[in-house]
Enzyme design. Structure first.
Site, PDB file in Angstrom:
ATOM      1  N   ASP A   1       8.911  -4.006   1.455  1.00  0.00           N
ATOM      2  CA  ASP A   1      10.101  -4.284   0.656  1.00  0.00           C
ATOM      3  C   ASP A   1      10.274  -5.798   0.489  1.00  0.00           C
ATOM      4  OD1 ASP A   1      10.699  -4.596   3.403  1.00  0.00           O
ATOM      5  OD2 ASP A   1      12.832  -4.472   3.008  1.00  0.00           O
TER       6      ASP A   1
ATOM      7  N   HIS B   1       2.000   1.145   1.619  1.00  0.00           N
ATOM      8  CA  HIS B   1       3.387   1.104   1.140  1.00  0.00           C
ATOM      9  C   HIS B   1       3.790  -0.374   1.088  1.00  0.00           C
ATOM     10  CE1 HIS B   1       7.413   2.872   0.515  1.00  0.00           C
ATOM     11  NE2 HIS B   1       7.849   1.795   1.149  1.00  0.00           N
TER      12      HIS B   1
ATOM     13  N   ASP C   1      -3.204   7.687   4.077  1.00  0.00           N
ATOM     14  CA  ASP C   1      -3.328   6.523   3.192  1.00  0.00           C
ATOM     15  C   ASP C   1      -2.678   6.854   1.851  1.00  0.00           C
ATOM     16  OD1 ASP C   1      -4.009   4.232   1.869  1.00  0.00           O
ATOM     17  OD2 ASP C   1      -6.106   4.804   1.557  1.00  0.00           O
TER      18      ASP C   1
ATOM     19  N   GLU D   1       2.889   1.644   5.792  1.00  0.00           N
ATOM     20  CA  GLU D   1       3.520   0.412   5.328  1.00  0.00           C
ATOM     21  C   GLU D   1       2.848  -0.774   6.026  1.00  0.00           C
ATOM     22  OE1 GLU D   1       7.812   0.492   5.304  1.00  0.00           O
ATOM     23  OE2 GLU D   1       7.968  -1.530   4.444  1.00  0.00           O
TER      24      GLU D   1
END
Ligand SMILES: [Ca+2]
Ligand SMILES: [Ca+2]
Ligand SMILES: [Ca+2]
Length: 599
Positions: free
Chosen positions: A193, A517, A563, A572
């Site tokens: 993020d 991710h 994956d 992530e």
């Protein structure tokens, strides 16, 4: 040879169903690539142990190390006795080729089974992966463009200037009421993020600074290929400073408190940094943020003192920041971050990462140890209990006590006789941890310290890396290279000697995460993910299945990894996972000539 596997797969995809069976059984299965041979897919140091784990009962009993074209055999050995694996009904056999020292590119071949990913055997074999792990931080820098000269295929425009962030109502104070506009640029995106969290920054920056403190000459020689390469400051410190300078902006100059995070209210879409324009907020001050901040600023002050000429005043200002954050924490000793409580009282609601630690006793002792080591003032050593455990906990973002032990030990000479009791206690606890890690490895199918059920948490790859650091510290205390060999075994784990068969570092190994991710990797239009990132790894918690991320091939503790882009629980990436990989891979590079020695 992966090409031939791929050709077979393509063939199968285009054949009618009736022909599939025939095509799926190649004429000479014994000579095909197999994923059942698990080894470090990057490679091995000539003088170090070299082990592969063969899964299942097929093939053998001999094995061969050959050139990648299978033409020349350099080494022949016998597989070990079958052993039940730790969590499944699979059996495993060991292939030990430690006696092979000749540098080269090889595969490991088991007749009747197939051959492994190719790997290198040479000095400095982990140099590239060690450098890439550091460069991953560069790729996650906020507020700056990433030109081709430094970012290569992953070049991108700047994202998130963060020069107009607002004080969230949860963080309002008399001098800075809700909505106050402040500037807080720079730093790294935390993970997949685009938010920036002080608590997670603490252990991350500390781990990079610790690499420098433990191996200053080696670290000074690392050229990361970043804009600051070639200046008067080692690149590992330049990279750490990118986040440290941002952290300084997270301290309220009025009271010394530190905001818990700088965040958008809700996670953004899977878009590039420059395409995300959500409002950014400074959210509630917390005790954990203040103490982690105090600890890492105190450590930075020690380190930066040596670069006073290149970074004038920074050693002083970081120490001042540390003592002010410590003082704030003394006045606010238990302000925990509880996002649900924040959302009940304030708007907008915040849905991003919480880093909501419920126990800050370890943050207290880490900050105390760092301030003590930097200032020599006994008041810090006696302020809080430093040694409440019988074994040093393996560090994580929420358990940082042992970071303070490492610091006491690395500065034992400078602290002198007055710190003798603290140094003895830290040594006893760190060695107790290291010995427990070594003891477990001997019986384990993959012969790695990594592997207890409790190790397979969210971010298990970082558990393995932080265990490796504990073992490096034990080596530094004792000079016993057996600890280094076990540290290397955990790097072998991360690079492929594990129950999933993946090397968990993007771009480094024969089978690596392709769909982490990680927003930039997902949105940049480049097929390969940003390199050098460590995937979170097996996590039987699989918290993403509730969000529809199915497809885990296994729910077993050491195989619950997929994956897939959706898998924030196993795939992530995060700064606090990459930092211990940077430390471990670089420390073993620095110590490679010691690994194979007798004590
Ligand atoms: Ca530099
Ligand atoms: Ca804690
Ligand atoms: Ca991509």
């Amino acid at each position: 040879m992966k090409a031939s596997t791929m050709t077979l797969r393509l063939l199968r995809a285009s054949l009618p169903a009736a022909l599939l069976l025939a095509a799926a059984v190649p004429a000479a299965p014994a000579q095909g690539w197999t994923g059942s041979i698990r080894l470090n897919q990057v490679g091995f140091y000539p003088g170090a142990p070299k082990t592969a784990v063969v899964v299942g009962g097929r093939g053998g009993p001999a094995f061969h190390v050959t050139t990648p074209d299978l033409a020349d055999t350099l080494f022949t050995g016998r597989l070990g006795a079958p052993q039940l694996s730790d969590y499944s009904s699979d059996t495993t056999r060991l292939a030990d080729f430690s006696a092979l020292h000749a540098p080269g590119s090889y595969v490991l071949l088991v007749p009747g089974l197939g051959y492994s990913h190719p790997f290198e055997l040479r000095p400095r074999v982990h140099q590239e992966v060690a450098r890439a792990a550091l460069r991953a931080f560069y790729h996650n820098r906020a507020s700056t463009p990433q030109p081709v000269a430094y970012a290569g295929a992953w070049a991108r425009p700047a994202g998130h200037p963060d020069d107009t962030v607002r004080v969230h109502p949860s963080a309002a104070s008399a001098q800075r009421p809700a909505g106050t506009v402040l500037s807080s640029p720079g730093g790294w995106y935390d993970a997949g993020d685009y938010n920036k969290y002080v608590v997670n920054s603490g252990i991350t920056v500390a781990t990079l600074l610790s690499l420098y403190e433990d191996f200053p000459e080696y670290a000074a020689g690392v050229d990361a290929g970043i804009p600051e390469s070639g200046n008067a400051v080692p690149d590992v410190l330049d990279e750490a400073l990118w986040n440290l300078r941002w952290m300084l902006t997270m301290q309220d100059s009025h009271d010394g408190g530190v905001y818990h995070k700088l965040t958008e209210a809700q996670f953004s879409a899977m878009a590039m940094p420059s395409e995300v324009r959500a409002r950014r907020w400074l959210v509630q001050k917390s005790t954990a943020a203040a103490l982690d901040f105090a600890a890492v600023m105190a450590q930075a002050s020690r380190v930066l003192r040596r670069y006073e000429h290149a970074l004038p005043g920074l050693a002083d200002s970081t120490l001042t920041a540390a003592t002010r954050a410590w003082a704030w924490a003394r006045r606010n000793p238990a302000v925990l971050y509880d996002q649900n409580a924040v959302n009940e009282r304030f708007d907008p609601d915040v849905g991003t990462g919480t880093y909501g630690d419920r126990n800050v006793s370890d943050e207290w002792s880490w900050a105390a140890a760092e301030l003590y080591a930097t200032t020599g003032q006994d008041t810090f050593a006696t302020a809080v209990p430093l040694f409440p455990d019988s074994v040093a906990p393996v560090p994580s973002w929420s358990q940082v006590r042992t970071l303070g032990y490492y610091t006491l030990l690395r500065h034992r000479d400078r602290l002198g006789a007055r710190a003798a009791a603290e140094v003895r206690a830290a040594e006893r606890l760190v060695l107790a941890r290291a010995d427990s890690l070594v003891a477990g490895a001997k019986a384990r199918a993959y012969r790695t310290p990594m592997g207890l059920r409790r190790d397979y948490v969210w971010g298990s790859s970082a558990v393995a890396a932080n265990q490796g650091i504990a073992l490096v510290q034990a080596y530094r205390l004792t000079g016993d290279p057996a600890y280094l060999r076990h540290a290397l075994a955990n790097l072998d784990y991360l690079l492929g000697r594990n129950a999933t068969g993946y090397s968990f570092v993007t771009g480094h190994g024969g089978r690596t995460p392709q769909h982490p991710h990680h927003r930039p990797s997902a949105a940049d239009g480049v097929e390969a993910p940003v390199p050098g990132w460590l995937a979170g790894g097996p996590n039987p918690g699989m918290q993403d299945r509730r969000d529809g991320c199915t497809g885990y091939p296994s729910t077993l503790p050491d195989q619950a990894y997929v994956d897939a882009l959706c898998s924030f629980a196993s795939n992530e990436v995060a700064i606090n996972w990459n930092a211990p990989l940077v430390y471990l891979a670089n420390a073993l590079e620095a110590l490679q000539s010691r690994i194979g020695r007798a004590k």
